[in-house]
Every structure is written in structure tokens, then in C-alpha cells.
Motif scaffolding. Structure first.
Motif, PDB file in Angstrom:
ATOM      1  N   ILE A  24       0.834  -1.206   0.067  1.00  0.00           N
ATOM      2  CA  ILE A  24      -0.139   0.050   0.132  1.00  0.00           C
ATOM      3  C   ILE A  24       0.908   1.157   0.170  1.00  0.00           C
ATOM      4  CG2 ILE A  24      -1.575   1.280   1.239  1.00  0.00           C
ATOM      5  CD1 ILE A  24      -2.732  -1.268   2.287  1.00  0.00           C
ATOM      6  N   GLN A  25       0.533   2.270  -0.711  1.00  0.00           N
ATOM      7  CA  GLN A  25       1.289   3.357  -1.026  1.00  0.00           C
ATOM      8  C   GLN A  25       0.192   4.604  -1.063  1.00  0.00           C
ATOM      9  OE1 GLN A  25       4.616   3.253  -3.696  1.00  0.00           O
ATOM     10  NE2 GLN A  25       5.363   5.143  -3.311  1.00  0.00           N
ATOM     11  N   THR A  26       0.632   5.612  -0.374  1.00  0.00           N
ATOM     12  CA  THR A  26      -0.051   6.874  -0.840  1.00  0.00           C
ATOM     13  C   THR A  26       0.739   8.021  -0.736  1.00  0.00           C
ATOM     14  OG1 THR A  26      -1.768   8.238  -0.124  1.00  0.00           O
ATOM     15  CG2 THR A  26      -0.742   7.301   1.464  1.00  0.00           C
ATOM     16  N   ASP A  27       0.591   9.214  -1.438  1.00  0.00           N
ATOM     17  CA  ASP A  27       1.071  10.375  -1.402  1.00  0.00           C
ATOM     18  C   ASP A  27       0.345  11.439  -1.665  1.00  0.00           C
ATOM     19  OD1 ASP A  27       2.077  11.235  -4.089  1.00  0.00           O
ATOM     20  OD2 ASP A  27       3.154   9.497  -4.040  1.00  0.00           O
ATOM     21  N   GLY A  28       0.777  12.739  -1.208  1.00  0.00           N
ATOM     22  CA  GLY A  28      -0.043  14.031  -1.374  1.00  0.00           C
ATOM     23  C   GLY A  28       1.014  14.925  -1.778  1.00  0.00           C
ATOM     24  N   SER A  35      -3.283  21.261  -5.089  1.00  0.00           N
ATOM     25  CA  SER A  35      -2.880  20.031  -4.381  1.00  0.00           C
ATOM     26  C   SER A  35      -3.350  18.762  -5.107  1.00  0.00           C
ATOM     27  CB  SER A  35      -3.164  20.137  -3.029  1.00  0.00           C
ATOM     28  OG  SER A  35      -4.822  20.058  -2.759  1.00  0.00           O
ATOM     29  N   GLY A  36      -2.698  17.535  -4.582  1.00  0.00           N
ATOM     30  CA  GLY A  36      -3.143  16.386  -5.353  1.00  0.00           C
ATOM     31  C   GLY A  36      -2.862  15.291  -4.520  1.00  0.00           C
ATOM     32  N   LEU A  37      -3.580  14.228  -4.922  1.00  0.00           N
ATOM     33  CA  LEU A  37      -3.279  12.800  -3.889  1.00  0.00           C
ATOM     34  C   LEU A  37      -3.125  11.829  -4.840  1.00  0.00           C
ATOM     35  CD1 LEU A  37      -6.205  13.311  -1.580  1.00  0.00           C
ATOM     36  CD2 LEU A  37      -3.884  13.357  -0.927  1.00  0.00           C
ATOM     37  N   ARG A  38      -2.490  10.792  -4.559  1.00  0.00           N
ATOM     38  CA  ARG A  38      -2.250   9.386  -5.151  1.00  0.00           C
ATOM     39  C   ARG A  38      -2.422   8.315  -4.228  1.00  0.00           C
ATOM     40  NH1 ARG A  38       1.466   5.738  -6.612  1.00  0.00           N
ATOM     41  NH2 ARG A  38       3.002   6.664  -5.247  1.00  0.00           N
ATOM     42  N   GLY A  39      -2.892   7.338  -4.650  1.00  0.00           N
ATOM     43  CA  GLY A  39      -3.019   6.045  -3.682  1.00  0.00           C
ATOM     44  C   GLY A  39      -2.716   4.903  -4.789  1.00  0.00           C
ATOM     45  N   GLU A  40      -2.283   3.872  -4.148  1.00  0.00           N
ATOM     46  CA  GLU A  40      -1.763   2.310  -4.812  1.00  0.00           C
ATOM     47  C   GLU A  40      -1.999   1.291  -3.765  1.00  0.00           C
ATOM     48  OE1 GLU A  40       1.814   0.604  -6.958  1.00  0.00           O
ATOM     49  OE2 GLU A  40       1.070   2.429  -7.794  1.00  0.00           O
ATOM     50  N   VAL A  41      -2.595   0.309  -4.289  1.00  0.00           N
ATOM     51  CA  VAL A  41      -2.545  -1.083  -3.341  1.00  0.00           C
ATOM     52  C   VAL A  41      -2.218  -2.030  -4.783  1.00  0.00           C
ATOM     53  CG1 VAL A  41      -5.112  -1.310  -3.690  1.00  0.00           C
ATOM     54  CG2 VAL A  41      -3.712  -2.578  -1.737  1.00  0.00           C
ATOM     55  N   SER A  65      -3.882  18.265 -10.393  1.00  0.00           N
ATOM     56  CA  SER A  65      -4.471  19.451 -10.813  1.00  0.00           C
ATOM     57  C   SER A  65      -5.232  19.626 -11.917  1.00  0.00           C
ATOM     58  CB  SER A  65      -3.220  20.446 -11.258  1.00  0.00           C
ATOM     59  OG  SER A  65      -2.357  20.674 -10.206  1.00  0.00           O
ATOM     60  N   TYR A  66      -4.865  18.729 -13.050  1.00  0.00           N
ATOM     61  CA  TYR A  66      -5.636  18.684 -14.450  1.00  0.00           C
ATOM     62  C   TYR A  66      -6.624  17.516 -14.845  1.00  0.00           C
ATOM     63  CZ  TYR A  66      -2.284  22.297 -14.822  1.00  0.00           C
ATOM     64  OH  TYR A  66      -1.649  23.593 -14.700  1.00  0.00           O
ATOM     65  N   GLN A  96     -10.572  14.729 -17.659  1.00  0.00           N
ATOM     66  CA  GLN A  96      -9.982  16.011 -17.455  1.00  0.00           C
ATOM     67  C   GLN A  96     -10.935  17.109 -16.798  1.00  0.00           C
ATOM     68  OE1 GLN A  96      -6.939  15.831 -18.814  1.00  0.00           O
ATOM     69  NE2 GLN A  96      -7.514  13.462 -19.161  1.00  0.00           N
ATOM     70  N   LYS A  97     -10.272  17.726 -15.622  1.00  0.00           N
ATOM     71  CA  LYS A  97     -11.024  18.590 -15.084  1.00  0.00           C
ATOM     72  C   LYS A  97     -11.432  19.803 -15.765  1.00  0.00           C
ATOM     73  CE  LYS A  97      -9.155  16.990 -10.602  1.00  0.00           C
ATOM     74  NZ  LYS A  97      -8.507  17.226  -9.292  1.00  0.00           N
ATOM     75  N   GLY A  98     -12.435  20.367 -15.666  1.00  0.00           N
ATOM     76  CA  GLY A  98     -12.800  21.565 -16.481  1.00  0.00           C
ATOM     77  C   GLY A  98     -12.899  21.579 -17.905  1.00  0.00           C
TER      78      GLY A  98
END
Length: 150
Positions: A24-28, A35-41, A65-66, A96-98
Motif C-alpha cells: 500500500i502506498q499513498t502520497d500527497g 494540491s493532489g493525491l495518489r494512492g496504490e494497492v 491539478s488537471y 480532464q478537469k474543467g
């Protein structure tokens, strides 16, 4: 304040048997604008199809962000006497945001390979290649890294 990026991550693994691991791994991250987040299992099995190697499967999610999206990664490694080979395939779908057009959701695929060679006397050579393709994406990368450790 400006042009600053702060990132924090946390990861770990748990043995699910003698040769199987759950990862398990996560980072922000955060900068002056967003800001942003990422997670993985993922799960990895050692010596499943060959000795000195592993096969892995991972699910991941990204909120950037995008774009944001989810994906799947298959990976394989193999160790040799003086070399180490890594191969993988990743597929993901990003919103794609926006963006409101017909390309607001994009599917991407990624094939990669790395070969790390021990050359002796502290020298090593890494060769890498990848292929990215999918909606609005068509790219190749080839590269190398020559290192001397002392």
C-alpha cells in the motif's frame, strides 16, 4: 511561498505468505496553486513463473491539478547474475478537469521495460524504453543511465 512544492508519502507492505506481499502506498502534494493525491494497492508474488523474479498487480488512483483517474498495472521482474529486467503494462482512464468536450475522458496505456546491467568496478548501465498510447497520446521514450559508484 512561490514556486514551492511540498510532498509527503507513506507506504508499506505486509507478507501474506512466504512469497506473497500486499503493498500500500499513498502520497500527497501541494504547491502555491493546487494540491493532489495518489494512492496504490498491489500484490506481488515472488518466484511464481521463474526464479529470482516476481509478478505484480496493482490498482491506483490519482487526483491531480488537471485530471483524475484510476488504473491497473501489471509488472514482472527477473534477476540474472549481473543484470535485472523489469517489464510492465499500465492502463488508466483519466477525466480532464474543467473540460466539457468530447475528449473529457481519456484512456491511456503504457508499456515499459528497464534493463539494469552491472559492468564491474562500480560501473552500471541502465537501459530503458517505453511506449505510451491511447486517446490523444502516442509517444516513445528510449534512454540510458551510466553510473559509477565509489
Amino acid at each position: 511561498r512561490d514556486d514551492e512544492l511540498d510532498r509527503v508519502g507513506l507506504g508499506g507492505w505486509k507478507a501474506l505468505g512466504e512469497k506473497t506481499r500486499l503493498r500500500i502506498q499513498t502520497d500527497g502534494w501541494q504547491d502555491q496553486d493546487d494540491s493532489g493525491l495518489r494512492g496504490e494497492v498491489g500484490i506481488t508474488r515472488q518466484d511464481l513463473l521463474w526464479d529470482r523474479g516476481d509478478i505484480g498487480l496493482a490498482l491506483f488512483t490519482i487526483d491531480g491539478s488537471y485530471s483524475d483517474g484510476e488504473g491497473l498495472r501489471l509488472s514482472a521482474t527477473k534477476g540474472f547474475d549481473k543484470a535485472f529486467l523489469s517489464l510492465g503494462y499500465e492502463m488508466a482512464q483519466y477525466d480532464q478537469k474543467g473540460f466539457l468536450g468530447s475528449q473529457s475522458t481519456l484512456a491511456h496505456q503504457f508499456l515499459y521495460g528497464n534493463l539494469d546491467l552491472e559492468l564491474g568496478k562500480g560501473w552500471s548501465l541502465s537501459l530503458l524504453g517505453n511506449r505510451q498510447f491511447g486517446d490523444e497520446l502516442d509517444a516513445y521514450t528510449l534512454g540510458f543511465l551510466l553510473q559509477l559508484r565509489f
